[in-house]
Design an enzyme around this catalytic site. Structure first.
Site, PDB file in Angstrom:
ATOM      1  N   ASN A 109      -5.046   0.976   2.254  1.00  0.00           N
ATOM      2  CA  ASN A 109      -3.661   0.753   2.657  1.00  0.00           C
ATOM      3  C   ASN A 109      -3.071   1.963   3.371  1.00  0.00           C
ATOM      4  O   ASN A 109      -3.261   3.101   2.934  1.00  0.00           O
ATOM      5  CB  ASN A 109      -2.810   0.442   1.423  1.00  0.00           C
ATOM      6  CG  ASN A 109      -2.299  -0.967   1.458  1.00  0.00           C
ATOM      7  OD1 ASN A 109      -2.789  -1.801   2.203  1.00  0.00           O
ATOM      8  ND2 ASN A 109      -1.289  -1.249   0.655  1.00  0.00           N
ATOM      9  N   ARG A 139     -15.641   2.887  -3.398  1.00  0.00           N
ATOM     10  CA  ARG A 139     -14.190   3.033  -3.526  1.00  0.00           C
ATOM     11  C   ARG A 139     -13.652   2.397  -4.789  1.00  0.00           C
ATOM     12  O   ARG A 139     -14.319   1.558  -5.408  1.00  0.00           O
ATOM     13  CB  ARG A 139     -13.553   2.378  -2.310  1.00  0.00           C
ATOM     14  CG  ARG A 139     -13.861   0.873  -2.137  1.00  0.00           C
ATOM     15  CD  ARG A 139     -12.699  -0.046  -2.488  1.00  0.00           C
ATOM     16  NE  ARG A 139     -11.506   0.202  -1.762  1.00  0.00           N
ATOM     17  CZ  ARG A 139     -11.171  -0.361  -0.584  1.00  0.00           C
ATOM     18  NH1 ARG A 139     -11.977  -1.246  -0.040  1.00  0.00           N
ATOM     19  NH2 ARG A 139     -10.036  -0.101  -0.006  1.00  0.00           N
ATOM     20  N   CYS A 162      -5.749   3.177  -3.028  1.00  0.00           N
ATOM     21  CA  CYS A 162      -7.212   3.138  -3.138  1.00  0.00           C
ATOM     22  C   CYS A 162      -7.780   4.529  -2.919  1.00  0.00           C
ATOM     23  O   CYS A 162      -7.124   5.382  -2.336  1.00  0.00           O
ATOM     24  CB  CYS A 162      -7.814   2.259  -2.046  1.00  0.00           C
ATOM     25  SG  CYS A 162      -7.323   0.550  -2.158  1.00  0.00           S
TER      26      CYS A 162
HETATM   27  C1  LIG Z   1      -4.831  -4.060  -0.450  1.00  0.00           C
HETATM   28  C2  LIG Z   1      -6.177  -3.539  -0.003  1.00  0.00           C
HETATM   29  C3  LIG Z   1      -6.115  -2.033   0.121  1.00  0.00           C
HETATM   30  C4  LIG Z   1      -6.072  -1.412  -1.230  1.00  0.00           C
HETATM   31  C5  LIG Z   1      -4.907  -0.529  -1.286  1.00  0.00           C
HETATM   32  O1  LIG Z   1      -4.866   0.489  -0.637  1.00  0.00           O
HETATM   33  N1  LIG Z   1      -3.912  -1.005  -2.068  1.00  0.00           N
HETATM   34  C6  LIG Z   1      -2.670  -0.338  -2.240  1.00  0.00           C
HETATM   35  C7  LIG Z   1      -1.597  -1.313  -2.617  1.00  0.00           C
HETATM   36  S1  LIG Z   1      -0.124  -0.470  -2.601  1.00  0.00           S
HETATM   37  O2  LIG Z   1       0.033   0.162  -1.302  1.00  0.00           O
HETATM   38  O3  LIG Z   1      -0.186   0.515  -3.666  1.00  0.00           O
HETATM   39  O4  LIG Z   1       0.914  -1.454  -2.852  1.00  0.00           O
HETATM   40  C8  LIG Z   1      -6.601  -4.118   1.333  1.00  0.00           C
HETATM   41  C9  LIG Z   1      -7.960  -3.523   1.787  1.00  0.00           C
HETATM   42  C10 LIG Z   1      -8.610  -4.593   2.658  1.00  0.00           C
HETATM   43  C11 LIG Z   1      -7.566  -5.693   2.759  1.00  0.00           C
HETATM   44  C12 LIG Z   1      -8.087  -7.094   3.083  1.00  0.00           C
HETATM   45  C13 LIG Z   1      -8.899  -7.084   4.380  1.00  0.00           C
HETATM   46  O5  LIG Z   1      -8.205  -6.409   5.415  1.00  0.00           O
HETATM   47  C14 LIG Z   1      -9.269  -8.501   4.836  1.00  0.00           C
HETATM   48  C15 LIG Z   1      -8.079  -9.482   4.863  1.00  0.00           C
HETATM   49  C16 LIG Z   1      -7.143  -9.236   6.043  1.00  0.00           C
HETATM   50  C17 LIG Z   1      -5.994 -10.245   6.055  1.00  0.00           C
HETATM   51  O6  LIG Z   1      -5.140  -9.906   7.135  1.00  0.00           O
HETATM   52  C18 LIG Z   1      -5.205 -10.172   4.759  1.00  0.00           C
HETATM   53  C19 LIG Z   1      -6.135 -10.468   3.600  1.00  0.00           C
HETATM   54  C20 LIG Z   1      -7.329  -9.490   3.521  1.00  0.00           C
HETATM   55  C21 LIG Z   1      -8.258 -10.071   2.436  1.00  0.00           C
HETATM   56  C22 LIG Z   1      -6.880  -8.051   3.172  1.00  0.00           C
HETATM   57  C23 LIG Z   1      -6.088  -8.012   1.847  1.00  0.00           C
HETATM   58  C24 LIG Z   1      -5.638  -6.570   1.472  1.00  0.00           C
HETATM   59  O7  LIG Z   1      -4.733  -6.081   2.417  1.00  0.00           O
HETATM   60  C25 LIG Z   1      -6.863  -5.632   1.407  1.00  0.00           C
HETATM   61  C26 LIG Z   1      -7.722  -6.076   0.246  1.00  0.00           C
END
Ligand SMILES: C[C@H](CCC(=O)NCCS(=O)(=O)O)[C@H]1CC[C@H]2[C@@H]3[C@H](O)C[C@@H]4C[C@H](O)CC[C@]4(C)[C@H]3C[C@H](O)[C@]12C
Length: 325
Positions: A79, A16, A2
């Site tokens: 992340n 973002r 992200c």
């Molecule tokens: C994956 C999201 C971050 C985006 C990112 O950096 N992705 C990279 C993926 S990778 O590394 O390239 O594989 C994160 C940001 C906020 C997170 C969400 C929020 O923390 C709110 C909840 C928290 C719960 O524990 C899990 C579901 C969730 C709904 C999360 C799902 C997911 O981990 C999200 C959506």
């Protein structure tokens, strides 16, 4: 992965790209002032500041990826795998689970600096929302019109850094990105001087040659540099339309087209949505992977004042306008 940006033009705009290979039930969610928010170790907030942002709603609870409150304070989770550490059990006192941070901090804080102070002070608690939901390994971008901070929960505790660049991506920890920027200090939006050998004729043959060496890939370090460069050189008019348009152009420079980035499982990481929030009004602008038109949800006084979550399913359909003449 992200990318998160804070940009000041006539107002401060923050938002973002959310890059992920799957949907997490995301929709625009307004948590109004009277919606009761429960926490493991903190007293419930019966009344608080209203919040708008992208969230999935589980058992009636808003699980925000990012949001802004009515004072214009923004917080986004990005992340941070392999580095994020949450102590499994907090002590007897105050503590916040990672998914509680955005509701609690945006519910209570009037400035980003205040939220950053709480991040240093309040221990984290490694408890997932539900046993079947994993803890998200995150670090956070916190910002308002006065400035930005990065908060990283690592094994030694939560580290909070001032962020004068106004950009956050993913791994490695934030100090790396700041140091790495030095390697690109010679890049310029202007045409480069011939410092190689002024005695040689080396005329430039196209625009943009001052930025040769700007990394073009989607790794977190490269997205950080590319975003910092484009943001630093960003120019737009002093209007809402121009600012919002410019903000999405900045996010587009690091967006992932399907297929260019594959996870170890072979899935395609894509920019599921991009958002831009005007911190002065709380208006939440977004576009999705397929719907590149901009959709907005306003944080009106009526919506701020309620006691029920307001959920706005994403408008994901691409519409193509055929011109008649
Ligand atoms: C994956 C999201 C971050 C985006 C990112 O950096 N992705 C990279 C993926 S990778 O590394 O390239 O594989 C994160 C940001 C906020 C997170 C969400 C929020 O923390 C709110 C909840 C928290 C719960 O524990 C899990 C579901 C969730 C709904 C999360 C799902 C997911 O981990 C999200 C959506």
């Amino acid at each position: 992965m992200c990318t998160s940006i804070a940009l000041t033009t006539k107002d401060t705009y923050i938002g973002r790209n959310l890059d992920l290979e799957y949907a997490f039930g995301e929709k625009v969610v307004i948590t109004p002032r009277q919606f009761p928010l429960q926490f493991h170790k903190m007293p419930a907030l019966e009344t608080h500041q209203a919040i708008i942002g992208m969230a999935s709603v589980a058992e009636g609870y808003p699980l925000y990826a990012e949001g802004v409150n009515e004072s214009g304070v923004y917080m986004a989770g990005l992340n941070f795998p392999g580095n994020a550490y949450y102590p499994p059990e907090g002590g007897a006192g105050e503590a916040l689970a990672p998914y509680e941070l955005i509701p609690w901090l945006l519910g209570t804080c009037k400035t980003a600096a205040e939220a950053a102070e709480h991040m240093k002070r309040i221990p984290l608690l490694g408890v997932p929302f539900r046993p079947d939901m994993p803890l998200a390994p995150l670090h956070w971008h916190i910002a308002d019109r006065h400035g930005a901070f990065v908060a990283e929960p690592v094994a030694e505790g939560v580290k909070v850094y001032p962020d004068p660049v106004g950009v956050l991506t993913n791994n490695p920890p934030f100090p790396f990105h700041r140091t790495n920027l030095t390697q690109y200090r010679g890049l310029s939006a202007a045409q480069p001087d011939n410092t190689l050998d002024p005695a040689l004729e080396l005329p430039t043959f196209g625009q943009g040659m001052g930025a040769i060496g700007l990394p073009g890939d989607w790794s977190p370090a490269s997205r950080y540099i590319r975003t910092a460069f484009c943001k630093r050189n960003s120019v737009c008019e002093n209007s809402e339309e121009s600012s919002v348009s410019q903000f999405f152009h900045l996010l587009d420079t690091v967006a992932m087209p399907r297929g260019a980035v594959r996870t170890p499982e072979g899935n395609c990481d894509i920019t599921r949505y991009s958002c831009c929030i005007n911190t002065a009004t709380g208006t939440y602008y977004y576009k999705t992977y397929d719907n590149c038109a901009i959709t907005a949800v306003a944080l009106t006084e009526e919506r701020r004042a309620g006691d029920r979550l307001l959920e706005f399913p994403l408008d994901t359909r691409l519409r193509i306008t055929f011109q008649e003449g």
